[in-house]
Structure formats: C-alpha cells, structure tokens
Design an enzyme around this catalytic site. Structure first.
Site, mmCIF file in Angstrom:
data_model
loop_
_atom_site.group_PDB
_atom_site.id
_atom_site.type_symbol
_atom_site.label_atom_id
_atom_site.label_comp_id
_atom_site.label_asym_id
_atom_site.label_seq_id
_atom_site.Cartn_x
_atom_site.Cartn_y
_atom_site.Cartn_z
ATOM 1 N N ASP A 202 26.784 59.574 40.710
ATOM 2 C CA ASP A 202 26.166 60.762 40.128
ATOM 3 C C ASP A 202 25.218 60.389 39.000
ATOM 4 O O ASP A 202 25.392 59.367 38.331
ATOM 5 C CB ASP A 202 27.270 61.678 39.591
ATOM 6 C CG ASP A 202 26.752 63.026 39.147
ATOM 7 O OD1 ASP A 202 26.774 63.964 39.944
ATOM 8 O OD2 ASP A 202 26.310 63.145 37.980
ATOM 9 N N ASN B 113 23.760 74.525 42.836
ATOM 10 C CA ASN B 113 24.564 74.826 44.014
ATOM 11 C C ASN B 113 24.387 76.283 44.423
ATOM 12 O O ASN B 113 24.261 76.604 45.614
ATOM 13 C CB ASN B 113 26.039 74.527 43.744
ATOM 14 C CG ASN B 113 26.318 73.043 43.605
ATOM 15 O OD1 ASN B 113 25.609 72.206 44.156
ATOM 16 N ND2 ASN B 113 27.349 72.701 42.850
ATOM 17 N N GLN C 128 31.989 83.096 47.843
ATOM 18 C CA GLN C 128 30.572 83.316 47.544
ATOM 19 C C GLN C 128 29.672 83.171 48.756
ATOM 20 O O GLN C 128 28.782 84.002 48.978
ATOM 21 C CB GLN C 128 30.119 82.363 46.431
ATOM 22 C CG GLN C 128 28.653 82.515 46.049
ATOM 23 C CD GLN C 128 28.348 81.922 44.698
ATOM 24 O OE1 GLN C 128 28.862 82.376 43.681
ATOM 25 N NE2 GLN C 128 27.515 80.885 44.675
ATOM 26 N N ASP D 47 20.125 72.733 33.509
ATOM 27 C CA ASP D 47 18.939 72.647 34.369
ATOM 28 C C ASP D 47 18.479 74.010 34.865
ATOM 29 O O ASP D 47 17.533 74.104 35.652
ATOM 30 C CB ASP D 47 19.239 71.747 35.570
ATOM 31 C CG ASP D 47 20.357 72.297 36.455
ATOM 32 O OD1 ASP D 47 21.125 73.162 35.987
ATOM 33 O OD2 ASP D 47 20.477 71.844 37.608
ATOM 34 N N GLN D 48 19.119 75.072 34.417
ATOM 35 C CA GLN D 48 18.931 76.383 35.039
ATOM 36 C C GLN D 48 17.539 76.970 34.834
ATOM 37 O O GLN D 48 17.032 77.690 35.706
ATOM 38 C CB GLN D 48 20.007 77.338 34.532
ATOM 39 C CG GLN D 48 21.411 76.894 34.932
ATOM 40 C CD GLN D 48 22.499 77.457 34.036
ATOM 41 O OE1 GLN D 48 22.301 78.463 33.358
ATOM 42 N NE2 GLN D 48 23.652 76.793 34.016
ATOM 43 N N HIS E 244 29.558 68.932 40.174
ATOM 44 C CA HIS E 244 28.928 67.652 40.496
ATOM 45 C C HIS E 244 29.635 66.971 41.665
ATOM 46 O O HIS E 244 28.991 66.365 42.523
ATOM 47 C CB HIS E 244 28.974 66.723 39.274
ATOM 48 C CG HIS E 244 27.974 67.064 38.226
ATOM 49 N ND1 HIS E 244 26.901 66.263 37.928
ATOM 50 C CD2 HIS E 244 27.875 68.119 37.396
ATOM 51 C CE1 HIS E 244 26.179 66.816 36.956
ATOM 52 N NE2 HIS E 244 26.766 67.947 36.626
#
Length: 489
Positions: free
Chosen positions: A137, A384, A365, A404-405, A31
C-alpha cells in the site's frame, strides 16, 4: 527463523513455476479491501502470494484464503499496538511510525530469506518459493528500503485515484507552503491555493482542501511522526511502478499523460475497479433495505453515507437532515455509530409514510446503489465509494471532508460531470440548508435526468474496461506478465 516472531500457515499446495509475490496491506479496512481484491485477481491468474497481516487484521484475509487455498497464505506478525484493532470500520489505521517500527525488522528478515536466488532452506522452498516482488500500500513506503535490501522490486498499490495519488506525492516532493500570515490575519492562509503545474490542466486547490496530513506537516514543522509520513511518500517515488485502483473512463486525462513527473515518471498500471461484481445475497442480509426501496419510484431515493471513517459534525448532519425533510426526498442514511442526528429526526422520518430509513448497522451499500429506486448518492467521495457509484451508474451529491476526497470530488463534479457539489467547506464549513435542497433537486427525480444519464453512460464504460479485452483487463494481464518475467530463471 525462530528469532522472527512470525506465525506462518502453509497453504495446502502451490503452483509450481509461478512467481511468488509478497503483499503488504496498510491495516485500515478502506485500504486493505481493495488490495485484497487485487490479490484475488492476481491469484486467479496463477500467481503465488504471501499476504502480511497482524492478529487484528488477519480475519479480513479469510475470503481470499478460502477462494485461493493453494496459492495464497497469510504471514501474521505481532500487532503494532496490542489490543488496538486497526481494521474496524471506524478506524483510521495504525500510526505510520508505530506500524513501520513494529513490522520493519521481522518483515525485512523474512523477505531477505525468501528473496535469495538459491536457498537451501527446505522450509523456504517448501512453502511458496523465492519472492520476486513486493506489492504494498502507498502508506507502506517503509517497505521500499526493505525490498531494495532484499534485491527485489517493489510496486506501490494506490487505493486512491490517480489524481489524488499524484497530487499527494507532488506535495511531499515540492513542499509548497502558504506565506506566513500577517499578525492576526489567518484569512491570508485560507485564501492560499496550491497548484499542481505538472498535472494535466495544472489544477489548483485552496489550502483548506489540501489533506490535513500534509497541512499539519507544513504548518507544524518536523517531528518524528511527521518525518515518517514524509519519508513514506518519498520512498514511494523510488519504487518500480504504481498499481492504481482506477480506470480510463474516469481518469483517462491523467493516465494518458504518463509518465507523470509527480510520480517520478514511474509506470502506472490502471487495474480498477478491482472489486468483484456484486453477488446474490443468499443469507438475505439486504432484504430489509431492498424491500424498503422497492416501494419507491425509479431514481427517487437519496442514499446517504459518509463512509466508515468520516463522521460528519453534528451541525453538518443537522443541515442535511433539514434539507432532506424540507425537500421531501425519500432517503436511506447509513449512519456511523458516532454520528449525532437532530432530536426526533429518525422518528419523524419513520412516521412520515416511511419515507426515511436510518441504518445504524452495516449497510448493503453496493446493493442499495444498484437498486432502481436510488436516484443519488450523498457521499464524502472516499475513493471506494466513488468507484462503487460509478460502477452502479448513480450520480453523486459530493460532500468531501478530508484526505483525498477533494481531489476525488473534483473528478466527479467538474471532470466526469456525474455529480453535483453539496459543499466544498469540509469539516470547517456548514452548508446552507436551502443550498442543499437545491443540490438534491439537481440530482434526484426529474431534475437529475441529465447527470443521471451521464452516470449511466459512465457505468457502461466502466463495465467495458473490466470485460474481456477491456483496458483494465489488459493492464492487469500486463502486470501479471511483468511479474512472471521477474520470476523467470
């Protein structure tokens, strides 16, 4: 201000006349980073920022402070729980209730003193000046009443996509619940689907794909912690606007439908992707991975990562390991320390002509995704990671687990069509190994030509929106202009 346990480090200077904004991140790395990236973009446009932190998260502000020493300063409060680091890669963040309880009083006192139109306090005017807005946030809904008490607007920063953000707020706004199952028939509950009638296309998701955060509230009933979570999202709906780390090429369907009832009709500023473009790595931290990838043909390697917070159960990891071996797909697997891989898997991968690389450390990554040899990203679809894959033009093998995936995976697989589903079972369902082999064949090598072409096209469109004259750039400039209007005398 002695009564407020706050350590303030004044910046070396300030930019006179520019508005001063208080930024409140949620203390979990996934976050914090996008909100800090947004803060850097705002500071680069001349705004003055104070960023709240705790002793365990303050180190994450170092790059922002180094880049903008004259316009950004930290505001460090005591931790919600001493000695508990909520910023690390495997942390799920501070408890909602504890985080709010620890920071609400001192931050509220600080904000009220800085939001006064005419303060004779030299300490206040000598730092950053009057605060004109709060950006926090979406897990920091408790800052909404603080901003209201101080008489300044609060903007909600959403580190997730717009679909997930709107759907999550819809849940707490409408409170859907599955019907009570007959005695001994839990299958009735598993078969229940939640629809979102106020979103374009009225999408529906099976109950197990709804975030555990909401399902726990709906199934277990109220409690202090559960009520704090519900209040958090309802407070967000009282905000002045939402600022979302998303972009039109990926979520134009939802951005064009504004105002969204599920977000109380509030303006959504789509400013993503907020992450800066990848920089060269002078320290050579990526050399071993990129050198390893250099040995493989284009689009032939699967990059595997389930993020910093999702640890796949042993059975899930074993299924993927078997699929990689059976398909012969070369891979780089960034493995969280807690992940249990099958006995002998790492040794076999290393021995098989070096076709597998397991990383039990920080993984580069972005560099790996942008390497020509990378043909797909096996991902849990954290936002992200989704944004990084879209910017890199790499198709995804979507394996959502929680939070939330599932919403993000729906965007990737069914709407943008830049991915293939590995499994929709989450933590509760282990996919068949042969199904995973077929999914790998659909995205890696020759079989993935179509989805790879769409991913490359999406990457071009994402690059355009953050370029000069692009929609994300225009949205960001519009947001800055709005904040300047708030700061005008």
């Amino acid at each position: 201000m002695a009564a407020v346990a706050v350590a303030e480090q004044a910046a070396s200077g300030s930019i006179a006349g520019e508005p001063h904004v208080l930024v409140v991140p949620y203390p979990a790395q996934g976050h914090m980073q996008p909100l800090l990236h947004l803060s850097s973009l705002l500071a680069a446009r001349g705004l003055r920022l104070t960023v709240a932190a705790t002793p365990t998260t303050a180190h994450l502000l170092a790059p922002l402070l180094a880049a903008h020493p004259s316009s950004v300063r930290p505001l460090t409060f005591p931790s919600a729980s001493a000695g508990h680091d909520t910023s690390g890669p495997n942390s799920v963040g501070a408890d909602f209730h504890a985080h709010a309880a620890a920071l609400r009083a001192p931050l509220g006192e600080w904000l009220r003193s800085r939001a006064r139109l005419d303060s004779g306090d030299g300490e206040v005017t000598g730092l950053q000046g009057r605060v004109v807005a709060v950006i926090s946030d979406f897990f920091c809904g408790w800052t909404q009443p603080l901003a209201a008490e101080a008489g300044v607007p609060r903007l909600v920063f959403a580190p997730s996509g717009l679909l997930a953000t709107a759907a999550t707020h819809s849940l707490f706004r409408r409170m859907p619940r599955p019907p009570p199952p007959p005695e001994g028939d839990e299958g009735r509950r598993r078969g229940y689907a939640v629809s979102f009638p106020d979103l374009p296309g009225a999408p529906a998701f099976p109950w197990p794909q709804i975030s555990r955060m909401y399902r726990s509230y709906a199934e277990a009933g109220a409690g202090e912690h559960a009520e704090a979570i519900k209040d958090n999202f309802l407070w967000n709906l009282e905000s002045a606007a939402f600022v979302c780390n998303t972009c039109h090429p990926l979520e134009g369907k939802y951005l064009d439908a504004q105002p969204l009832k599920d977000l109380a009709g509030k303006r959504v500023w789509s400013v993503g992707p907020v992450a800066p473009p990848p920089a060269d790595d002078p320290a050579g931290a990526t050399d071993d991975v990129t050198t390893w990838l250099d040995a493989f043909p284009d689009a032939s390697v699967a990059y595997v990562s389930f993020g910093t917070m999702m640890v796949p159960p042993a059975a899930h990891a074993a299924a993927l390991a078997s699929a990689l071996e059976r398909s012969g797909t070369p891979f780089v697997w960034a493995v969280a320390a807690e992940t249990a891989l099958p006995d002998g898997f790492e040794a076999r991968a290393a021995a098989a002509a070096g076709t597998g690389l397991v990383l039990r450390r920080w993984a580069p990554q972005v560099a790996a995704l942008r390497h020509r040899a990378t043909g797909c990203f096996v991902t849990h679809c954290g936002w992200n990671s989704v944004m990084e894959a879209c910017a890199a033009g790499v198709p995804m093998l979507a394996w959502p687990m929680a939070a939330d995936q599932f919403f993000n995976a729906r965007l990737v697989v069914e709407e943008a069509r830049v991915g293939v589903a590995a499994s929709w079972g989450g933590f509760g369902g282990v996919p068949d190994v042969e199904d995973l082999v077929r999914a790998l064949d659909e995205v890696v090598g020759e079989g993935g030509a179509g989805v790879r072409a769409r991913a490359k096209e999406l990457a071009l469109r994402v690059a355009e929106v953050v370029g000069e004259g692009g929609s994300a750039r225009r949205e960001l400039d519009g947001l800055v202009q709005k904040l300047r209007e708030l700061g005008a005398p």
